[in-house]
Scaffold this motif. Structure first.
Motif, PDB file in Angstrom:
ATOM      1  N   PHE A  83       0.681  -1.198   0.033  1.00  0.00           N
ATOM      2  CA  PHE A  83       0.067  -0.120  -0.116  1.00  0.00           C
ATOM      3  C   PHE A  83       0.996   1.170   0.072  1.00  0.00           C
ATOM      4  CE2 PHE A  83      -2.332  -3.365   2.239  1.00  0.00           C
ATOM      5  CZ  PHE A  83      -3.586  -3.258   1.707  1.00  0.00           C
ATOM      6  N   PHE A  84       0.480   2.277  -0.550  1.00  0.00           N
ATOM      7  CA  PHE A  84       1.248   3.514  -0.442  1.00  0.00           C
ATOM      8  C   PHE A  84      -0.075   4.626  -0.633  1.00  0.00           C
ATOM      9  CE2 PHE A  84       4.079   7.018  -1.715  1.00  0.00           C
ATOM     10  CZ  PHE A  84       5.226   6.679  -1.198  1.00  0.00           C
ATOM     11  N   PRO A  85       0.178   5.895   0.364  1.00  0.00           N
ATOM     12  CA  PRO A  85      -0.616   6.853   0.145  1.00  0.00           C
ATOM     13  C   PRO A  85      -0.797   7.571  -1.192  1.00  0.00           C
ATOM     14  CG  PRO A  85       0.742   7.081   2.173  1.00  0.00           C
ATOM     15  CD  PRO A  85       1.278   6.056   1.025  1.00  0.00           C
ATOM     16  N   LYS A  86      -2.054   7.631  -1.764  1.00  0.00           N
ATOM     17  CA  LYS A  86      -2.348   8.189  -2.957  1.00  0.00           C
ATOM     18  C   LYS A  86      -2.340   9.920  -3.021  1.00  0.00           C
ATOM     19  CE  LYS A  86      -4.544   7.895  -7.423  1.00  0.00           C
ATOM     20  NZ  LYS A  86      -5.680   7.267  -8.161  1.00  0.00           N
ATOM     21  N   ASN A 131      -4.482  11.121   3.332  1.00  0.00           N
ATOM     22  CA  ASN A 131      -4.497  12.291   2.772  1.00  0.00           C
ATOM     23  C   ASN A 131      -4.631  13.650   3.652  1.00  0.00           C
ATOM     24  OD1 ASN A 131      -3.679  10.843   0.536  1.00  0.00           O
ATOM     25  ND2 ASN A 131      -5.180  11.748  -0.965  1.00  0.00           N
ATOM     26  N   PRO A 132      -5.735  13.687   4.587  1.00  0.00           N
ATOM     27  CA  PRO A 132      -5.879  14.767   5.327  1.00  0.00           C
ATOM     28  C   PRO A 132      -4.507  15.020   6.349  1.00  0.00           C
ATOM     29  CG  PRO A 132      -7.827  13.533   4.984  1.00  0.00           C
ATOM     30  CD  PRO A 132      -6.745  12.813   4.525  1.00  0.00           C
ATOM     31  N   PHE A 145       6.576  14.531   0.302  1.00  0.00           N
ATOM     32  CA  PHE A 145       5.309  14.442  -0.295  1.00  0.00           C
ATOM     33  C   PHE A 145       5.008  15.970  -1.176  1.00  0.00           C
ATOM     34  CE2 PHE A 145       4.221  11.091   2.695  1.00  0.00           C
ATOM     35  CZ  PHE A 145       3.846  10.129   1.886  1.00  0.00           C
ATOM     36  N   SER A 146       5.884  16.894  -1.047  1.00  0.00           N
ATOM     37  CA  SER A 146       5.768  18.118  -1.823  1.00  0.00           C
ATOM     38  C   SER A 146       6.906  18.641  -2.585  1.00  0.00           C
ATOM     39  CB  SER A 146       5.055  19.074  -1.080  1.00  0.00           C
ATOM     40  OG  SER A 146       6.011  19.391   0.013  1.00  0.00           O
TER      41      SER A 146
END
Length: 320
Positions: free
Chosen positions: A206-209, A270-271, A287-288
């Motif tokens: 799994f990986f954060p979308k 995500n939040p 992530f950015s």
């Protein structure tokens, strides 16, 4: 603070530095890339320096590169007179996990960059290339365009911009200063956030979308752009990057696909990620990133790898 220190501080504060100008690239200009360039790379054992030397081996006889160790004052004993250009690569240390420690490292490095540039100019070197960062812009800038004004939001960005201005003040017809404002760099054996993303993509199902798109550059594209800028031989600010934007999830998806894995995306966190990006430097780094308009990019022919998937294959194939 004593009187002398106070006077020196006021003198530094009153110094006026010009803002570096964006390079105007004429793609019709014929670059004499057959001439052998003698390059001094300030940044011994640096990832970018080693990669550049390896990349230039594809054109035997086109480049004579020597590494210069910038630690301490040993570099002062090295003659600069026989070189055409200096490529200055800032120090990095990926074992440092806090913003404050990174800042301390780059403060010392910024002073060294200016000292070496002064020495290069006095020695009659024609060109000085400084690898800077898109961090000279605030994340609030959004898409960076030609009219975007550098307004750093943190001490690291302010330090980078101040160094750029100091170097640009040395720019002249006989000493051309080229500044490369770089996005995130990735490639084979590249450390930093790319390594962490790759490990997570390989080991996890799994990986954060969380797919915020930003500018990135593969190491082969960076070294190819540096080569072209050296032969183009014009001062100014350059914005080399891949021809497309990518996000952290794009990296994870392509890396897992390279190893034949299917990665499941989850948006549940995500939040939380969105909240932590503004508070935790490490999460922000993963992530950015800054997004720079493709209109500012160097010409396509200056870039070696055109396809994102191919860049991931090149980055990971060394490990398989």
């Amino acid at each position: 603070m004593n009187e002398n220190q106070s006077r020196q501080s006021k003198k530094c504060a009153s110094a006026i530095y010009k803002m570096p100008e964006i390079a105007e690239i004429d793609t019709k200009q014929n670059m004499n890339d057959t001439k052998t360039k003698k390059i001094l790379i300030a940044g011994a054992d640096s990832y970018i320096g080693k990669s550049f030397v390896s990349f230039m081996c594809r054109w035997p006889g086109s480049c004579q590169a020597d590494m210069l160790c910038t630690k301490g004052d040993s570099w002062k004993n090295i003659p600069f007179e026989n070189y055409d250009a200096v490529l200055y690569i800032s120090k990095t240390d990926d074992t440092l996990t806090t913003f404050r420690k990174h800042l301390m490292l780059h403060k010392a490095d910024a002073c060294q960059a200016v000292r070496i540039a002064n020495r290069a100019k006095i020695s009659g070197i024609e060109m000085f290339l400084y690898l800077s960062s898109l961090h000279v812009y605030s994340p609030e800038t959004g898409m960076i365009t030609k009219t975007s004004r550098p307004e750093p939001s943190d001490a690291y960005g302010r330090l980078r911009l101040h160094t750029e201005k100091q170097l640009w003040n040395m720019n002249s017809s006989k000493f051309r200063v080229a500044i490369l404002r770089l996005p995130k760099i990735y490639g084979y054996k590249c450390s930093g956030s790319y390594t962490g993303i790759a490990k997570a993509a390989i080991r996890s199902c799994f990986f954060p979308k969380y797919n915020q798109k930003y500018s990135v550059i593969h190491i082969d594209n960076l070294t190819s752009a540096i080569r072209s800028i050296l032969y183009y031989n014009k001062a100014g600010v350059y914005f080399p990057q891949n021809t497309s934007f990518s996000g952290t999830y794009d990296f994870a998806l392509e890396i897992s696909g390279f190893y034949g894995k299917k990665l499941k995306s989850i948006a549940l966190f995500n939040p939380i990620i969105h909240l932590l990006i503004k508070r935790i430097w490490l999460i922000q780094n993963i992530f950015s990133g800054h997004t720079c308009s493709q209109s500012l990019n160097v010409p396509d022919e200056w870039l070696h790898v055109k396809n994102f998937r191919e860049s991931i294959r090149l980055s990971e194939s060394g490990w398989s």
